[in-house]
Design a protein around this motif. Structure first.
Motif, PDB file in Angstrom:
ATOM      1  N   SER A  22       0.902  -1.295   0.091  1.00 16.68           N
ATOM      2  CA  SER A  22      -0.133  -0.054  -0.036  1.00 16.68           C
ATOM      3  C   SER A  22       0.977   1.011   0.147  1.00 16.68           C
ATOM      4  CB  SER A  22      -1.035   0.025   1.201  1.00 16.68           C
ATOM      5  OG  SER A  22      -0.171  -0.300   2.343  1.00 16.68           O
ATOM      6  N   ASN A  52      -5.111  12.617 -10.891  1.00 23.55           N
ATOM      7  CA  ASN A  52      -6.117  11.753 -11.569  1.00 23.55           C
ATOM      8  C   ASN A  52      -6.066  11.788 -13.025  1.00 23.55           C
ATOM      9  OD1 ASN A  52      -7.532  11.125  -8.856  1.00 23.55           O
ATOM     10  ND2 ASN A  52      -7.570  13.293  -8.678  1.00 23.55           N
ATOM     11  N   ILE A  70      -9.913   2.417  -8.487  1.00 20.44           N
ATOM     12  CA  ILE A  70     -10.281   2.796  -7.247  1.00 20.44           C
ATOM     13  C   ILE A  70     -10.767   1.724  -6.284  1.00 20.44           C
ATOM     14  CG2 ILE A  70     -12.105   3.943  -5.920  1.00 20.44           C
ATOM     15  CD1 ILE A  70     -12.234   5.769  -8.101  1.00 20.44           C
ATOM     16  N   GLY A  71     -11.550   0.563  -6.879  1.00 23.46           N
ATOM     17  CA  GLY A  71     -12.016  -0.484  -6.068  1.00 23.46           C
ATOM     18  C   GLY A  71     -10.685  -1.319  -5.540  1.00 23.46           C
ATOM     19  N   SER A  73      -7.740  -0.534  -5.356  1.00 19.68           N
ATOM     20  CA  SER A  73      -6.529   0.208  -4.532  1.00 19.68           C
ATOM     21  C   SER A  73      -7.076   0.143  -2.840  1.00 19.68           C
ATOM     22  CB  SER A  73      -6.247   1.678  -5.002  1.00 19.68           C
ATOM     23  OG  SER A  73      -7.522   2.177  -4.879  1.00 19.68           O
ATOM     24  N   LEU A  74      -8.417  -0.124  -2.830  1.00 19.17           N
ATOM     25  CA  LEU A  74      -9.018  -0.266  -1.462  1.00 19.17           C
ATOM     26  C   LEU A  74      -8.837  -1.532  -0.969  1.00 19.17           C
ATOM     27  CD1 LEU A  74     -12.321   1.792  -1.712  1.00 19.17           C
ATOM     28  CD2 LEU A  74     -10.267   2.602  -0.540  1.00 19.17           C
ATOM     29  N   LEU A 153     -15.280   9.840  -5.652  1.00 14.63           N
ATOM     30  CA  LEU A 153     -14.978   8.554  -5.204  1.00 14.63           C
ATOM     31  C   LEU A 153     -13.150   8.472  -5.076  1.00 14.63           C
ATOM     32  CD1 LEU A 153     -17.045   6.343  -7.345  1.00 14.63           C
ATOM     33  CD2 LEU A 153     -17.164   6.614  -4.765  1.00 14.63           C
ATOM     34  N   ALA A 154     -12.456   9.191  -6.051  1.00 12.53           N
ATOM     35  CA  ALA A 154     -10.947   9.013  -5.579  1.00 12.53           C
ATOM     36  C   ALA A 154     -10.648   9.776  -4.375  1.00 12.53           C
ATOM     37  CB  ALA A 154     -10.398   9.632  -7.060  1.00 12.53           C
ATOM     38  N   ARG A 157     -11.492   7.222  -1.648  1.00 10.56           N
ATOM     39  CA  ARG A 157     -10.478   6.351  -1.635  1.00 10.56           C
ATOM     40  C   ARG A 157      -9.149   6.982  -1.086  1.00 10.56           C
ATOM     41  NH1 ARG A 157      -7.550   5.023  -6.215  1.00 10.56           N
ATOM     42  NH2 ARG A 157      -7.410   7.232  -6.431  1.00 10.56           N
ATOM     43  N   ASN A 158      -8.832   7.950  -1.238  1.00  6.42           N
ATOM     44  CA  ASN A 158      -7.482   8.406  -0.672  1.00  6.42           C
ATOM     45  C   ASN A 158      -7.691   8.746   0.813  1.00  6.42           C
ATOM     46  OD1 ASN A 158      -6.413   8.716  -3.064  1.00  6.42           O
ATOM     47  ND2 ASN A 158      -6.533  10.896  -3.113  1.00  6.42           N
ATOM     48  N   LEU A 161      -7.858   4.829   2.427  1.00  5.15           N
ATOM     49  CA  LEU A 161      -6.517   4.317   2.248  1.00  5.15           C
ATOM     50  C   LEU A 161      -5.304   4.765   3.130  1.00  5.15           C
ATOM     51  CD1 LEU A 161      -4.857   2.115   0.602  1.00  5.15           C
ATOM     52  CD2 LEU A 161      -4.160   3.963  -1.038  1.00  5.15           C
ATOM     53  N   THR A 232     -11.040  13.262   2.995  1.00  2.00           N
ATOM     54  CA  THR A 232     -11.904  13.136   1.639  1.00  2.00           C
ATOM     55  C   THR A 232     -12.305  14.566   1.380  1.00  2.00           C
ATOM     56  OG1 THR A 232     -12.698  11.193   2.389  1.00  2.00           O
ATOM     57  CG2 THR A 232     -13.947  12.435   1.039  1.00  2.00           C
TER      58      THR A 232
END
Length: 256
Positions: A22, A52, A70-71, A73-74, A153-154, A157-158, A161, A232
């Motif tokens: 990660s 992005n 995105i999916g 990386s989670l 969503l990105a 995700r950040n 993560l 976020t």
């Protein structure tokens, strides 16, 4: 004693594996990237990076790639939640990634976002003026109907993560390994700064400062949800605002 030593070695190995899958992996790449940037013929301040980028000139294929990225990386977030889970206690409750205090978490997240976001923007502008920060293109997606939802969503995700792994998971594990609070805060903050080094020297120090604040908050409150909210929100403003602000404003803020 031997069993205790074996348990510590196993826990240390787990931490290295998780980081290698990660944000630790990102930190290593960022270290190589900053070396490449600093040794390039083009000055650091004249270089740029896109956070992005578009992944295909075909809009719906681009959307597919964006969502897959995105999916997947989670997945490390799911991994650490699995590793932190204990009999009778969910990992989400352990690190405060739940909805038991929505109003308080939202308020704390807003406050943290303001505390970090506004000085961060000023630091970025100063870094650009000093030539120690690269030009950051926060959103390089085409103007499609799904660009803003994907950017949101990105940003989420950040937030998940980074805050779940670099704060919640890492702090919990380092404390189990017997690290002192100051060392735990330093490790979390320096890791955050390291994986942002690809953006230049200014963002490194800015993210270290953010890491110190977030790590201290977690040590005091034991909740990652406000940190996820704050992160976020900061990224949503950066990503979506980049696509919506007039070009003249972006130039004035040295964002282009």
């Amino acid at each position: 004693m031997a069993a205790e030593g074996a348990a510590r070695r196993r826990l240390s190995a787990e931490v290295w594996i998780v980081l290698g899958l990660s944000v630790g992996q990102s930190a290593v790449y960022a270290l190589v990237q900053i070396y490449a940037r600093l040794t390039a013929e083009t000055p650091l301040g004249a270089q740029s990076t896109a956070l992005n980028p578009s992944r295909s000139p075909r809009p719906y294929l681009d959307l597919t790639y964006q969502l897959l990225n995105i999916g997947f990386s989670l997945v490390p977030v799911l991994l650490v939640l699995f590793l932190l889970s204990e009999p009778g206690r969910r990992a989400t409750a352990r690190i405060g990634l739940d909805r038991t205090r929505p109003v308080r978490d939202l308020g704390a997240g807003l406050a943290l976002a303001a505390l970090i976001g506004l000085p961060g923007l000023a630091l970025y502008a100063a870094g650009r003026a000093l030539g120690i920060t690269v030009e950051i293109q926060a959103a390089a997606l085409d103007s499609t109907w799904w660009a803003v939802p994907v950017l949101i969503l990105a940003a989420l995700r950040n937030g998940l993560l980074e805050e779940v792994i670099a704060v919640g998971y890492l702090i919990e594990r380092l404390e189990q390994l017997g690290w002192r609070p100051a060392a735990v805060v330093a490790a979390s903050a320096l890791l955050r700064g390291a994986y942002h080094l690809y953006q230049g020297i200014g963002p490194f120090f800015g993210n270290v400062a953010m890491g110190v604040v977030f790590a201290l908050y977690y040590l005091h409150r034991r909740r990652t949800m406000p940190l996820v909210v704050a992160h976020t929100l900061i990224d949503v403003v950066a990503f979506v605002g980049y696509t919506l602000l007039p070009e003249a404003w972006l130039e004035a803020l040295r964002l282009t």
